[in-house]
Design a protein around this motif. Structure first.
Motif, mmCIF file in Angstrom:
data_model
loop_
_atom_site.group_PDB
_atom_site.id
_atom_site.type_symbol
_atom_site.label_atom_id
_atom_site.label_comp_id
_atom_site.label_asym_id
_atom_site.label_seq_id
_atom_site.Cartn_x
_atom_site.Cartn_y
_atom_site.Cartn_z
ATOM 1 N N ALA A 112 0.829 -1.211 0.000
ATOM 2 C CA ALA A 112 0.000 0.000 0.000
ATOM 3 C C ALA A 112 0.861 1.257 0.000
ATOM 4 C CB ALA A 112 -0.932 -0.016 1.208
ATOM 5 N N ALA A 113 1.958 1.233 0.753
ATOM 6 C CA ALA A 113 2.833 2.404 0.826
ATOM 7 C C ALA A 113 3.527 2.663 -0.506
ATOM 8 C CB ALA A 113 3.866 2.203 1.943
ATOM 9 N N VAL A 114 3.956 1.602 -1.181
ATOM 10 C CA VAL A 114 4.597 1.763 -2.491
ATOM 11 C C VAL A 114 3.626 2.400 -3.471
ATOM 12 C CG1 VAL A 114 5.536 0.522 -4.474
ATOM 13 C CG2 VAL A 114 6.252 -0.108 -2.162
ATOM 14 N N LYS A 115 2.398 1.902 -3.495
ATOM 15 C CA LYS A 115 1.396 2.452 -4.408
ATOM 16 C C LYS A 115 1.172 3.953 -4.161
ATOM 17 C CE LYS A 115 -1.310 -1.780 -5.107
ATOM 18 N NZ LYS A 115 -2.636 -2.418 -4.931
ATOM 19 N N LYS A 116 1.239 4.353 -2.912
ATOM 20 C CA LYS A 116 0.953 5.740 -2.551
ATOM 21 C C LYS A 116 2.141 6.666 -2.786
ATOM 22 C CE LYS A 116 -0.537 8.573 1.401
ATOM 23 N NZ LYS A 116 -0.896 8.550 2.845
ATOM 24 N N GLU A 117 3.356 6.165 -2.576
ATOM 25 C CA GLU A 117 4.508 7.064 -2.496
ATOM 26 C C GLU A 117 5.481 7.014 -3.666
ATOM 27 O OE1 GLU A 117 4.821 9.285 -0.142
ATOM 28 O OE2 GLU A 117 3.101 8.597 1.028
ATOM 29 N N ILE A 118 5.590 5.881 -4.369
ATOM 30 C CA ILE A 118 6.718 5.698 -5.271
ATOM 31 C C ILE A 118 6.743 6.697 -6.422
ATOM 32 C CG2 ILE A 118 5.630 3.998 -6.797
ATOM 33 C CD1 ILE A 118 9.264 3.991 -5.441
ATOM 34 N N GLY A 119 5.594 7.157 -6.876
ATOM 35 C CA GLY A 119 5.579 8.132 -7.958
ATOM 36 C C GLY A 119 6.312 9.417 -7.619
ATOM 37 N N LYS A 120 6.376 9.731 -6.325
ATOM 38 C CA LYS A 120 7.063 10.961 -5.890
ATOM 39 C C LYS A 120 8.566 10.876 -6.127
ATOM 40 C CE LYS A 120 3.588 11.628 -2.246
ATOM 41 N NZ LYS A 120 3.345 11.669 -0.778
#
Length: 422
Positions: A388-396
């Motif tokens: 869930a954290a990867v989905k939320k943050e990695i684009g940044k």
């Protein structure tokens, strides 16, 4: 939508929200001694090819030989199926069998049968080795793989020919091809979907191609390793920063939208799984497929993905559940499902048959990758939090003012906390 199937009652909810009841009395008009509840995911994209049809046929054949067992199947879209099972478990009424995306939390809570307590020895031994390992918690198999896929690089042959480039084998060749495609006005020279739909897949594909991954060889999270930081720094500087990933910021681009753009002829290349073949063919896009490019040659490891079957202990019926699952994992049934939905078999026997069959030649590039694929760390109960954290943050990490080291460091901290809590 209704279809009458002799020998059982089976309630189905398709991905479109359509509900069908397939009813009938037990064989010979008598009542069954045991009813098993199965909740399964829908791999179809319309009512016409909903997984309800696969299960309806399979259950009919099984029940015709087992009149004392009734199988009630509920099929739900991937948007709903994991939540549906969790709600049933939380209410104290889990299904006997669930075919969903993750099993580790239920195994850690002691809710599942061990695979070895259910399956016959030949059936359990037939699973592909890396999928068996991925189904283990503390070296005990609870998750039984049901479907698998790998990833390859898809490229648009027409756009590549117009740009005068050939399929890349390395990152540098990929960047060079993307520059040539961009110069020809291609909307998405390389589509980089790091949006919340399936960012964890694109992320892992790139980490593996750079010699890293989510975990190290001991299974410990290593998200902010030097290799992983270098990979995302390269993506940020050499692709995103040079305008080679299209008009939508990678952190806002979902996999489904990237696939749709490829099928519309607007993407030069992207990582894809088998379902993209049919989508592109339907739209008349001539495409090629090659192994994922790596930092200095073809990537030695590619992403593998598996979905899982599990059996809950709450209602008992171990013998009946095991016998039914032995039937589910017969070579015939595994091949039927894999061919219907362009997925890879999870057993050695079906994989050998598919590799030797001319009718499955389109899947061969993916099948060739399976033996060297690496799966998400699904055996870690912490993976759901990390995912869930990867989905939320990695684009940044690849945003104009983003910091690959900072974002990956934050994800590592999240992973460490989740692993410690678990």
């Amino acid at each position: 939508m209704q279809r009458r199937v002799r020998t059982r009652t089976i309630a189905v909810v398709s991905a479109l929200g359509l509900t069908g009841v397939l009813g009938g009395c037990g064989l010979g008009g008598g009542s069954s001694d045991v009813t098993l509840k199965l909740v399964a995911a829908d791999y179809g994209d319309s009512a016409a090819n909903s997984s309800e049809k696969y299960w309806a046929d399979l259950v009919e054949r099984y029940e015709s030989e087992h009149p004392d067992v009734r199988i009630d199947v509920s099929v739900h879209s991937w948007n709903d199926v994991d939540r549906k099972v969790k709600e049933m478990v939380d209410a104290g009424d889990p299904p006997d069998i669930a075919q969903i995306g993750a099993y580790a939390d239920y195994a850690a809570e002691g809710l599942l049968y061990k695979a070895g307590d259910l399956l016959s020895i030949p059936v359990q031994a037939d699973f592909l080795a890396q999928l068996t390992t991925a189904g283990e918690v503390n070296s005990v198999q609870y998750g039984m793989p049901f479907a698998s896929s790998t990833r390859v690089l898809f490229y648009n042959k027409k756009l590549f020919a117009e740009a005068g480039v050939t399929p890349p084998r390395t990152w540098d060749e990929l960047a060079t091809a993307a520059e040539a495609l961009e110069a020809k006005g291609v909307t998405y020279p390389y589509a980089l979907p790091l949006g919340p739909e399936e960012a964890q897949a694109e992320t892992m594909q790139w980490l593996l191609s750079g010699g890293g991954g989510y975990t190290d060889i001991t299974g410990t999270y290593s998200i902010d390793s030097a290799r992983n930081v270098e990979t995302f720094a390269w993506l940020k500087d050499e692709l995103v920063g040079k305008g080679l990933t299209g008009p939508v910021a990678p952190g806002k681009l979902d996999r489904a939208d990237a696939f749709a753009a490829f099928a519309a002829g607007d993407v030069g290349m992207l990582n894809g799984h088998p379902s993209l073949m049919e989508t592109a063919k339907e739209k008349g896009v001539e495409f090629g497929m090659v192994p994922t490019p790596g930092i200095d040659g073809e990537s030695q490891v590619t992403l593998g993905v598996a979905d899982w079957m599990m059996a809950f202990r709450e209602n008992g019926h171990r013998d009946q559940v095991g016998d039914f699952l032995d039937f589910v994992y017969s070579e015939e049934n595994v091949l039927d499902f894999s061919r219907e939905y362009n997925l890879l078999p999870v057993t050695n026997s079906a994989s050998r048959t598919m590799a030797a069959s001319g009718q499955d030649k389109d899947l061969k590039p993916f099948l060739d990758q399976l033996a060297t694929s690496e799966l998400y760390p699904v055996g870690n109960t912490s993976w759901a939090t990390v995912n869930a954290a990867v989905k939320k943050e990695i684009g940044k990490a690849v945003a104009p003012n983003g910091s690959p080291a900072g974002v990956l460091g934050g994800l590592q901290a999240t992973a460490t906390r989740a692993q410690t809590a678990g």
